[in-house]
Design a protein around this motif. Structure first.
Motif, short mmCIF file in Angstrom:
data_model
loop_
_atom_site.label_atom_id
_atom_site.label_comp_id
_atom_site.label_asym_id
_atom_site.label_seq_id
_atom_site.Cartn_x
_atom_site.Cartn_y
_atom_site.Cartn_z
N CYS A 111 -15.29 -46.10 -14.76
CA CYS A 111 -14.17 -45.61 -15.57
C CYS A 111 -13.20 -46.72 -15.95
CB CYS A 111 -13.43 -44.49 -14.84
SG CYS A 111 -14.45 -43.02 -14.71
N VAL B 49 -10.14 -39.04 -12.27
CA VAL B 49 -11.28 -39.16 -11.35
C VAL B 49 -10.80 -39.24 -9.91
CG1 VAL B 49 -13.28 -40.57 -10.74
CG2 VAL B 49 -12.76 -40.14 -13.13
N ILE B 50 -9.71 -39.99 -9.67
CA ILE B 50 -9.16 -40.05 -8.31
C ILE B 50 -8.73 -38.65 -7.86
CG2 ILE B 50 -7.19 -40.85 -6.92
CD1 ILE B 50 -7.34 -43.51 -8.35
N GLN C 17 -17.60 -22.78 13.90
CA GLN C 17 -18.74 -21.88 13.97
C GLN C 17 -19.63 -22.16 15.17
OE1 GLN C 17 -20.28 -19.18 12.02
NE2 GLN C 17 -18.08 -18.94 11.82
N ARG D 200 -23.33 -26.27 2.06
CA ARG D 200 -22.69 -26.02 3.35
C ARG D 200 -21.91 -24.71 3.33
NH1 ARG D 200 -19.83 -31.67 4.11
NH2 ARG D 200 -18.91 -30.70 5.95
N LEU E 5 -21.61 -29.66 -0.86
CA LEU E 5 -20.49 -28.80 -0.47
C LEU E 5 -20.86 -27.34 -0.65
CD1 LEU E 5 -17.37 -30.67 -1.89
CD2 LEU E 5 -18.10 -30.47 0.48
N PHE F 218 -11.73 -36.63 -6.92
CA PHE F 218 -12.30 -37.06 -5.64
C PHE F 218 -11.44 -36.59 -4.47
CE2 PHE F 218 -15.37 -39.64 -7.82
CZ PHE F 218 -16.38 -39.77 -6.90
N LEU G 79 -11.96 -30.37 0.05
CA LEU G 79 -12.94 -29.29 0.24
C LEU G 79 -13.90 -29.64 1.37
CD1 LEU G 79 -14.27 -28.10 -3.24
CD2 LEU G 79 -13.56 -26.67 -1.35
N ASP G 80 -14.38 -30.89 1.35
CA ASP G 80 -15.32 -31.37 2.36
C ASP G 80 -14.72 -31.18 3.76
OD1 ASP G 80 -17.15 -32.93 3.89
OD2 ASP G 80 -17.72 -33.97 2.05
N VAL H 274 -7.91 -41.91 -17.24
CA VAL H 274 -9.22 -41.51 -16.74
C VAL H 274 -9.33 -41.78 -15.24
CG1 VAL H 274 -11.69 -41.92 -16.91
CG2 VAL H 274 -10.32 -41.81 -18.98
N VAL H 275 -8.84 -42.95 -14.81
CA VAL H 275 -8.91 -43.28 -13.38
C VAL H 275 -8.10 -42.26 -12.57
CG1 VAL H 275 -8.12 -44.97 -11.68
CG2 VAL H 275 -9.44 -45.72 -13.65
N MET I 58 -15.18 -45.49 -10.08
CA MET I 58 -13.99 -46.27 -10.44
C MET I 58 -14.38 -47.45 -11.31
SD MET I 58 -11.08 -45.22 -9.39
CE MET I 58 -11.55 -43.59 -9.86
N LEU J 120 -22.77 -21.41 5.67
CA LEU J 120 -21.77 -20.73 6.50
C LEU J 120 -21.70 -19.24 6.16
CD1 LEU J 120 -18.87 -23.33 6.41
CD2 LEU J 120 -20.00 -22.49 8.47
N ILE K 145 -14.50 -27.45 4.80
CA ILE K 145 -15.81 -26.91 5.18
C ILE K 145 -16.21 -27.47 6.55
CG2 ILE K 145 -18.25 -26.85 4.57
CD1 ILE K 145 -17.39 -26.78 1.63
N SER K 146 -15.96 -28.77 6.79
CA SER K 146 -16.30 -29.37 8.09
C SER K 146 -15.58 -28.65 9.22
CB SER K 146 -15.90 -30.86 8.11
OG SER K 146 -16.62 -31.57 7.15
N LEU L 65 -12.30 -33.01 -3.91
CA LEU L 65 -13.59 -32.86 -3.24
C LEU L 65 -13.48 -33.22 -1.76
CD1 LEU L 65 -16.35 -34.21 -5.64
CD2 LEU L 65 -15.99 -31.89 -4.89
N MET L 66 -12.70 -34.30 -1.47
CA MET L 66 -12.52 -34.74 -0.09
C MET L 66 -11.89 -33.61 0.73
SD MET L 66 -10.93 -38.45 0.63
CE MET L 66 -9.34 -37.90 1.23
N TRP M 32 -22.88 -34.72 -4.15
CA TRP M 32 -21.78 -34.35 -3.26
C TRP M 32 -21.34 -32.91 -3.51
CZ3 TRP M 32 -16.38 -37.24 -2.87
CH2 TRP M 32 -15.71 -36.79 -1.74
N PHE N 29 -17.48 -42.95 -5.19
CA PHE N 29 -16.11 -43.20 -5.65
C PHE N 29 -15.99 -44.60 -6.24
CE2 PHE N 29 -11.74 -44.67 -4.76
CZ PHE N 29 -11.05 -43.77 -5.56
N ILE O 55 -14.51 -25.52 9.31
CA ILE O 55 -15.12 -24.21 9.56
C ILE O 55 -16.45 -24.39 10.29
CG2 ILE O 55 -15.96 -22.07 8.51
CD1 ILE O 55 -14.14 -22.64 6.15
N GLU O 56 -17.21 -25.42 9.90
CA GLU O 56 -18.50 -25.67 10.56
C GLU O 56 -18.30 -25.95 12.05
OE1 GLU O 56 -21.29 -27.48 6.97
OE2 GLU O 56 -20.03 -28.81 8.16
#
Lengths: 68, 225
Positions: free
Chosen positions: B19, A46-47, A67, B214, B211, A50, A56-57, A42-43, B16, B218, A60-61, A53-54, B207, B12, A63-64
């Motif tokens: 979980c 989840v890692i 712009q 944003r 995303l 994350f 993706l973040d 599970v860990v 953690m 854009l 997007i930053s 997501l990091m 979060w 996070f 591209i921002e």
């Protein structure tokens, strides 16, 4: 991008260390009805989510910034 | 605020903690009915807390939009509702899995299950309604009005009606307190995992929403100059 590589290397090192130590005293992962195996799975999931997501973040930053 | 990273790191750390401790924390052994499944409390219940929080933010932005129309409030309102609907759907699915082993069937048409399903379906209709209109301003305005209706439908469907009928779910007729769980009933050791898990899962939802916000902002800029 360098910092990402550093973090990835650090995580890999941690993982190897944990895996190695788990083999040495194999009863840790196998104690309590092997519940720690579930925790590890599970860990990891989840890692992974994350990290995704990091990533993706960051994208997007970037591209921002372009712009503006 | 939505670009700060401290609360993402907090999410996070909390997840953690959830979980690992969610599986390892000592749980009370009562009568052998729930057994280890009570650990679902750290995963199934936070979906509903998260959904509720995301829907509250969504309806606030719907009201802001109606007061002062603008694409920003509209995008915020839609995206919070979207993640909230996903959390609600996950809550329904995880609830059904748990119910299969606890109540004997995935779906027992329990008042709590039916109510929650109706509440989520009302939000699905929100996206159908928006999708049926081409004019952006009309879409945003009618969407905002419907959003307020959908939000207030949460109260009878989730909070009130399931309490008035006999239910397999905690909080039905005859039992006291909150429909989800009775705060005082929770073992102190479990409370220490439960609340961090609620905050962690909710922050994860926020979060994901930011995303999308944003990304949509854009997209908007690119399409309208």
């Amino acid at each position: 991008m360098d910092s990402v590589k550093k973090i990835a290397a650090m995580l890999a090192m941690c993982f190897v260390t944990v895996a190695a130590s788990a083999q040495e005293n194999s009863d840790v992962m196998r104690s309590n009805g092997k519940i720690y195996v579930v925790v590890a799975v599970v860990v990891t999931i989840v890692i992974g989510l994350f990290l995704y997501l990091m990533n993706l973040d960051r994208k997007i930053s970037k591209i921002e910034r372009n712009q503006k | 605020m939505i670009r700060h990273s401290w609360w993402k790191i907090l999410a996070f750390i909390l997840l953690m903690y959830t979980c690992t401790m969610g599986f390892l924390v000592e749980i009370p052994k009562l009568d052998g009915r729930l057994q280890e499944t009570i650990r679902n409390l750290f995963f199934h219940v936070p979906m509903w807390f998260g959904m509720m929080t995301l829907f509250i933010v969504s309806v606030v932005y719907a009201v802001i939009y109606l007061n002062k129309p603008g694409s920003k409030a509209d995008i915020y309102s839609v995206e919070y509702a979207r993640t909230g609907t996903i959390f609600g759907s996950l809550g329904l699915i995880t609830g059904a899995i748990w119910a299969n082993y606890q109540w004997g069937a995935f779906w027992s048409s329990d008042p709590k299950q039916n109510g929650a399903l109706i509440a989520v379906l009302i939000y699905f209709a929100y996206f159908v309604l928006r999708g049926s209109m081409n004019d952006d301003e009309k879409k945003a305005r009618i969407g905002a009005v419907y959003n307020i209706f959908a939000f207030f439908m949460l109260f009878p469907t989730i909070w009130i009606l399931p309490r008035l009928a006999e239910s397999l779910h905690p909080g039905g007729q005859g039992s006291e307190g909150n429909p989800g769980l009775n705060g005082g009933d929770l073992a102190p050791s479990m409370r220490l995992v439960f609340w961090p898990s609620v905050i962690g899962w909710t922050l994860l939802g926020v979060w994901i929403t930011t995303l999308r916000i944003r990304f949509r902002t854009l997209q908007n800029k690119l399409m309208h100059g």
